[in-house]
Scaffold this active site. Structure first.
Site, PDB file in Angstrom:
ATOM      1  N   CYS A 108      -1.930   4.151   1.265  1.00  0.00           N
ATOM      2  CA  CYS A 108      -1.196   4.287   2.536  1.00  0.00           C
ATOM      3  C   CYS A 108      -1.642   3.336   3.648  1.00  0.00           C
ATOM      4  O   CYS A 108      -1.014   3.315   4.712  1.00  0.00           O
ATOM      5  CB  CYS A 108      -1.247   5.714   3.075  1.00  0.00           C
ATOM      6  SG  CYS A 108      -0.442   6.939   2.026  1.00  0.00           S
ATOM      7  N   ASP A 109      -2.690   2.555   3.446  1.00  0.00           N
ATOM      8  CA  ASP A 109      -3.112   1.637   4.518  1.00  0.00           C
ATOM      9  C   ASP A 109      -3.767   0.391   3.945  1.00  0.00           C
ATOM     10  O   ASP A 109      -4.815  -0.047   4.415  1.00  0.00           O
ATOM     11  CB  ASP A 109      -4.071   2.347   5.480  1.00  0.00           C
ATOM     12  CG  ASP A 109      -4.200   1.630   6.825  1.00  0.00           C
ATOM     13  OD1 ASP A 109      -3.285   0.860   7.171  1.00  0.00           O
ATOM     14  OD2 ASP A 109      -5.208   1.851   7.520  1.00  0.00           O
ATOM     15  N   LEU A 110      -3.138  -0.196   2.940  1.00  0.00           N
ATOM     16  CA  LEU A 110      -3.691  -1.400   2.317  1.00  0.00           C
ATOM     17  C   LEU A 110      -3.416  -2.602   3.210  1.00  0.00           C
ATOM     18  O   LEU A 110      -2.272  -2.883   3.566  1.00  0.00           O
ATOM     19  CB  LEU A 110      -3.046  -1.607   0.944  1.00  0.00           C
ATOM     20  CG  LEU A 110      -3.660  -2.699   0.065  1.00  0.00           C
ATOM     21  CD1 LEU A 110      -5.116  -2.383  -0.260  1.00  0.00           C
ATOM     22  CD2 LEU A 110      -2.859  -2.867  -1.222  1.00  0.00           C
TER      23      LEU A 110
END
Length: 221
Positions: free
Chosen positions: A21-23
């Site tokens: 979700c936050d690459l």
């Protein structure tokens, strides 16, 4: 390559499927041996069958501006294809040295559209000049072909529709093909067989403030 392999494992081979979700580049760390590691699982979600178990205490939009898949902005369900989109943006940013939030991207233009605009005929415009420094003239054509294929992966991953994006298994296969063609025999990696220690450690993270994020990371090698 290690990032793609790590995301492939999280999406397809874990006992519990993980959506990061936050690459983004700031959530990629380098180990002592320069192996890339995926870090900061503070926004991650675990998939148990058809249910999603968030590791955070909020249901707000997850991710960072510029890296969030477009479907999330209209209330789309969390899927692995959202991570694929973020991975594509990461690849394009590394190759162009342009952040997706760069001031040059206005009036509907974004990083992937800008790259695609110049991709076929003027690819040298979008590539970071540092990538070709000290490359002998005899090798320049081969290096450009390799970089072109990396850009193709980035554009493929950032397609507007999630159904048109590849999964991480396809991406790793493509990267291995590129490595086999330009750098020799692809390497093999050993992955852990159980993610439960990661889950236990992650659930112990204090989510009370942004200063506590990034306190957990997992190697992708």
């Amino acid at each position: 390559m290690e990032i793609a392999e790590g995301m492939e494992y999280l999406h397809h081979y874990c006992s519990v499927q993980v959506i990061h979700c936050d690459l983004k580049p700031s959530n990629v760390l380098l180990g002592d041996d320069m192996t890339s590691c995926i870090a900061d699982f503070g926004l991650s979600s675990l998939i148990f069958g058809n249910s999603v178990d968030s590791l955070t205490s909020t249901n707000a939009l997850k991710g960072s501006i510029g890296y969030i898949a477009p479907e999330y902005g209209i209330g789309g369900q969390l899927t692995t294809k959202g991570d694929v989109y973020s991975y594509g943006i990461l690849i394009l940013e590394l190759l162009t040295k342009r952040r997706p939030t760069d001031d040059m991207f206005i009036e509907g233009m974004n990083l992937q559209k800008w790259v695609e605009l110049h991709f076929l005929n003027r690819i040298s415009i979008v590539l970071d000049n540092c990538l070709l420094l000290d490359v002998p003239e005899s090798d320049r054509s081969m290096v450009m072909e390799c970089l072109t294929q990396f850009i193709e992966i980035g554009l493929f991953c950032t397609r507007e529709s999630p159904s048109e994006r590849p999964d991480m298994i396809e991406i790793v296969d493509r990267l291995n093909t590129i490595r086999g063609t330009f750098l020799g025999t692809p390497k093999t990696i050993q992955l852990p067989v159980d993610i439960s220690p990661f889950i236990d450690n992650t659930r112990g993270i204090n989510m009370s403030g942004p200063g506590n994020r990034g306190s957990s990371s997992t190697s992708t090698s």
